[in-house]
Design a protein around this motif. Structure first.
Motif, PDB file in Angstrom:
ATOM      1  N   ILE A  91       0.831  -1.202   0.000  1.00  0.00           N
ATOM      2  CA  ILE A  91       0.000   0.000   0.000  1.00  0.00           C
ATOM      3  C   ILE A  91       0.869   1.257   0.000  1.00  0.00           C
ATOM      4  N   LYS A  92       1.971   1.232   0.723  1.00  0.00           N
ATOM      5  CA  LYS A  92       2.887   2.380   0.703  1.00  0.00           C
ATOM      6  C   LYS A  92       3.412   2.626  -0.706  1.00  0.00           C
ATOM      7  N   ALA A  93       3.699   1.540  -1.432  1.00  0.00           N
ATOM      8  CA  ALA A  93       4.180   1.687  -2.809  1.00  0.00           C
ATOM      9  C   ALA A  93       3.093   2.280  -3.695  1.00  0.00           C
ATOM     10  N   ARG A  94       1.861   1.817  -3.525  1.00  0.00           N
ATOM     11  CA  ARG A  94       0.755   2.375  -4.313  1.00  0.00           C
ATOM     12  C   ARG A  94       0.524   3.838  -3.965  1.00  0.00           C
ATOM     13  N   ARG A  95       0.621   4.151  -2.690  1.00  0.00           N
ATOM     14  CA  ARG A  95       0.461   5.546  -2.277  1.00  0.00           C
ATOM     15  C   ARG A  95       1.466   6.442  -2.985  1.00  0.00           C
ATOM     16  N   LYS A  96       2.707   5.986  -3.055  1.00  0.00           N
ATOM     17  CA  LYS A  96       3.764   6.789  -3.653  1.00  0.00           C
ATOM     18  C   LYS A  96       3.641   6.898  -5.163  1.00  0.00           C
ATOM     19  N   LEU A  97       3.231   5.805  -5.814  1.00  0.00           N
ATOM     20  CA  LEU A  97       3.271   5.737  -7.274  1.00  0.00           C
ATOM     21  C   LEU A  97       1.935   5.998  -7.955  1.00  0.00           C
ATOM     22  N   MET A  98       0.824   5.732  -7.262  1.00  0.00           N
ATOM     23  CA  MET A  98      -0.458   5.716  -7.955  1.00  0.00           C
ATOM     24  C   MET A  98      -1.521   6.637  -7.356  1.00  0.00           C
ATOM     25  N   PHE A  99      -1.392   7.016  -6.103  1.00  0.00           N
ATOM     26  CA  PHE A  99      -2.415   7.870  -5.502  1.00  0.00           C
ATOM     27  C   PHE A  99      -2.375   9.268  -6.109  1.00  0.00           C
ATOM     28  N   THR A 100      -3.540   9.876  -6.265  1.00  0.00           N
ATOM     29  CA  THR A 100      -3.592  11.288  -6.609  1.00  0.00           C
ATOM     30  C   THR A 100      -3.218  12.097  -5.360  1.00  0.00           C
ATOM     31  N   SER A 101      -3.042  13.392  -5.539  1.00  0.00           N
ATOM     32  CA  SER A 101      -2.655  14.227  -4.401  1.00  0.00           C
ATOM     33  C   SER A 101      -3.743  14.232  -3.321  1.00  0.00           C
ATOM     34  N   ILE A 102      -5.024  14.254  -3.714  1.00  0.00           N
ATOM     35  CA  ILE A 102      -6.088  14.282  -2.713  1.00  0.00           C
ATOM     36  C   ILE A 102      -6.195  12.932  -2.009  1.00  0.00           C
ATOM     37  N   GLU A 103      -5.987  11.834  -2.734  1.00  0.00           N
ATOM     38  CA  GLU A 103      -5.995  10.519  -2.102  1.00  0.00           C
ATOM     39  C   GLU A 103      -4.886  10.398  -1.068  1.00  0.00           C
ATOM     40  N   THR A 104      -3.725  10.928  -1.401  1.00  0.00           N
ATOM     41  CA  THR A 104      -2.596  10.874  -0.477  1.00  0.00           C
ATOM     42  C   THR A 104      -2.897  11.648   0.801  1.00  0.00           C
ATOM     43  N   VAL A 105      -3.447  12.848   0.642  1.00  0.00           N
ATOM     44  CA  VAL A 105      -3.739  13.677   1.813  1.00  0.00           C
ATOM     45  C   VAL A 105      -4.803  13.015   2.684  1.00  0.00           C
ATOM     46  N   GLU A 106      -5.860  12.472   2.066  1.00  0.00           N
ATOM     47  CA  GLU A 106      -6.904  11.805   2.844  1.00  0.00           C
ATOM     48  C   GLU A 106      -6.363  10.557   3.546  1.00  0.00           C
ATOM     49  N   PHE A 107      -5.571   9.783   2.823  1.00  0.00           N
ATOM     50  CA  PHE A 107      -5.007   8.563   3.411  1.00  0.00           C
ATOM     51  C   PHE A 107      -4.145   8.904   4.624  1.00  0.00           C
ATOM     52  N   ASP A 108      -3.306   9.911   4.485  1.00  0.00           N
ATOM     53  CA  ASP A 108      -2.399  10.279   5.576  1.00  0.00           C
ATOM     54  C   ASP A 108      -3.142  10.858   6.776  1.00  0.00           C
ATOM     55  N   ALA A 109      -4.329  11.414   6.546  1.00  0.00           N
ATOM     56  CA  ALA A 109      -5.068  12.081   7.625  1.00  0.00           C
ATOM     57  C   ALA A 109      -6.164  11.208   8.218  1.00  0.00           C
ATOM     58  N   GLN A 110      -6.242   9.940   7.840  1.00  0.00           N
ATOM     59  CA  GLN A 110      -7.397   9.122   8.208  1.00  0.00           C
ATOM     60  C   GLN A 110      -7.592   8.943   9.709  1.00  0.00           C
ATOM     61  N   ALA A 111      -6.529   9.030  10.505  1.00  0.00           N
ATOM     62  CA  ALA A 111      -6.672   8.853  11.953  1.00  0.00           C
ATOM     63  C   ALA A 111      -6.540  10.167  12.717  1.00  0.00           C
ATOM     64  N   GLN A 112      -6.270  11.257  12.008  1.00  0.00           N
ATOM     65  CA  GLN A 112      -6.122  12.544  12.685  1.00  0.00           C
ATOM     66  C   GLN A 112      -7.467  12.999  13.238  1.00  0.00           C
ATOM     67  N   CYS A 113      -7.460  13.604  14.360  1.00  0.00           N
ATOM     68  CA  CYS A 113      -8.619  14.167  15.071  1.00  0.00           C
ATOM     69  C   CYS A 113      -9.409  13.118  15.838  1.00  0.00           C
ATOM     70  N   LEU A 114      -9.140  11.822  15.615  1.00  0.00           N
ATOM     71  CA  LEU A 114      -9.951  10.786  16.250  1.00  0.00           C
ATOM     72  C   LEU A 114      -9.712  10.699  17.757  1.00  0.00           C
ATOM     73  N   GLN A 115      -8.623  11.287  18.241  1.00  0.00           N
ATOM     74  CA  GLN A 115      -8.393  11.316  19.680  1.00  0.00           C
ATOM     75  C   GLN A 115      -9.453  12.163  20.387  1.00  0.00           C
ATOM     76  N   HIS A 116     -10.161  12.979  19.616  1.00  0.00           N
ATOM     77  CA  HIS A 116     -11.210  13.821  20.191  1.00  0.00           C
ATOM     78  C   HIS A 116     -12.592  13.177  20.064  1.00  0.00           C
ATOM     79  N   ILE A 117     -12.664  11.990  19.476  1.00  0.00           N
ATOM     80  CA  ILE A 117     -13.939  11.309  19.236  1.00  0.00           C
ATOM     81  C   ILE A 117     -14.103  10.159  20.228  1.00  0.00           C
ATOM     82  N   ASP A 118     -15.296  10.012  20.766  1.00  0.00           N
ATOM     83  CA  ASP A 118     -15.597   8.904  21.672  1.00  0.00           C
ATOM     84  C   ASP A 118     -15.722   7.617  20.866  1.00  0.00           C
TER      85      ASP A 118
END
Length: 278
Positions: free
Chosen positions: A177-204
């Motif tokens: 998946i890291k290889a696909r992220r680097k070679l095949m993801f669009t810029s928006i896919e990369t940003v969403e993928f990298d941010a998928q767990a951000q902010c969840l520390q504030h969620i119950d």
């Protein structure tokens, strides 16, 4: 609880809720199709393109997986719009929605959906339907705005801890998946993928939701996912049941990650069941 299980063949390649999977589709033809009403919501931080169709008092809002626009729901919408008011949209960076510099974490995406629905004049409560990463986004929306949610239908949702666990429990697949992220993801896919767990520390994530929820999961995994990935995903399905309070894990026979394409009828049945329980 009626068990949702209808056999249907599927094909899939790597990426998905387990990692992020792309799959084949089957089209459900409505006897009375309704042309979508194209529109856009101009928010302070984004302009979002959406379609609003259908009849009925219950709004149903669809959220797509990483890498997908609203067309991922084309097999489901013709039937859904005969019974409900249906909204499907492109997140910023997909389809007709331009990219935005706003963070792409689940909380920001949920807040943008909230603002878009208000501007579109679609009043709560909503039934939220989400696939893969979109399932995580809809779950976060239900946590942030519980008074606005009548129920949830989650299709093979991406677990909040999925990527961290994959790197430790299924390192070979994580490397792919890291290889696909680097070679095949669009810029928006990369940003969403990298941010998928951000902010969840504030969620119950501990207290079960207090709203009707249907949890639909796949029956089939790709060859490259058998073993450690499948074991991880199955364990996280059980945790999704705990997190949502869903009465059962509905495993859809013959379906891969793209349940809405492999079996659109069963998705509409799940929506119907949630509406009846609200």
């Amino acid at each position: 609880m009626q068990h949702l299980s209808v056999a249907r063949p599927a094909r899939a390649i790597l990426l998905g809720s387990a990692g992020l999977l792309l799959s084949g589709c089957s089209l459900f033809q409505s006897s009375a199709p309704q042309a979508p009403l194209p529109a856009s919501a101009t928010l302070p931080d984004a302009t979002i393109s959406y379609t609003l169709t259908g009849q009925g008092s219950m709004p149903v809002v669809f959220q797509s997986d990483l890498g997908d626009g609203k067309d991922a729901w084309d097999s489901v919408l013709p039937l859904a719009e005969q019974q409900y008011r249906v909204l499907a949209y492109d997140r910023p960076g997909y389809g007709a929605s331009r990219k935005t510099a706003t963070p792409r974490d689940p909380c920001t995406i949920a807040a943008q959906q909230h603002a878009m629905l208000a501007q579109a004049g679609v009043k709560p409560p909503y039934v939220l339907v989400g696939h893969g990463m979109g399932g995580l986004y809809q779950y976060v929306y239900a946590r942030l705005y519980p008074q606005e949610v009548a129920g949830l239908v989650l299709l093979d949702p991406t677990h909040p801890d999925h990527w961290r666990r994959m790197q430790s429990d299924a390192p070979t697949s994580a490397m792919a998946i890291k290889a696909r992220r680097k070679l095949m993801f669009t810029s928006i896919e990369t940003v969403e993928f990298d941010a998928q767990a951000q902010c969840l520390q504030h969620i119950d994530l501990k207290t079960p939701l207090r709203m009707p929820t249907m949890l639909l999961v796949r029956d089939k995994f790709g060859i490259e996912e058998l073993g450690s990935v499948e074991t991880l995903v199955r364990s996280q399905e059980k945790d999704w049941q705990r997190m949502t309070g869903a009465p059962a894990i509905e495993r859809i026979t013959g379906a891969g990650h793209y349940i809405q394409k492999d079996n659109p009828v069963i998705v509409n049945e799940a929506i119907k069941m949630v509406v009846k329980k609200k």
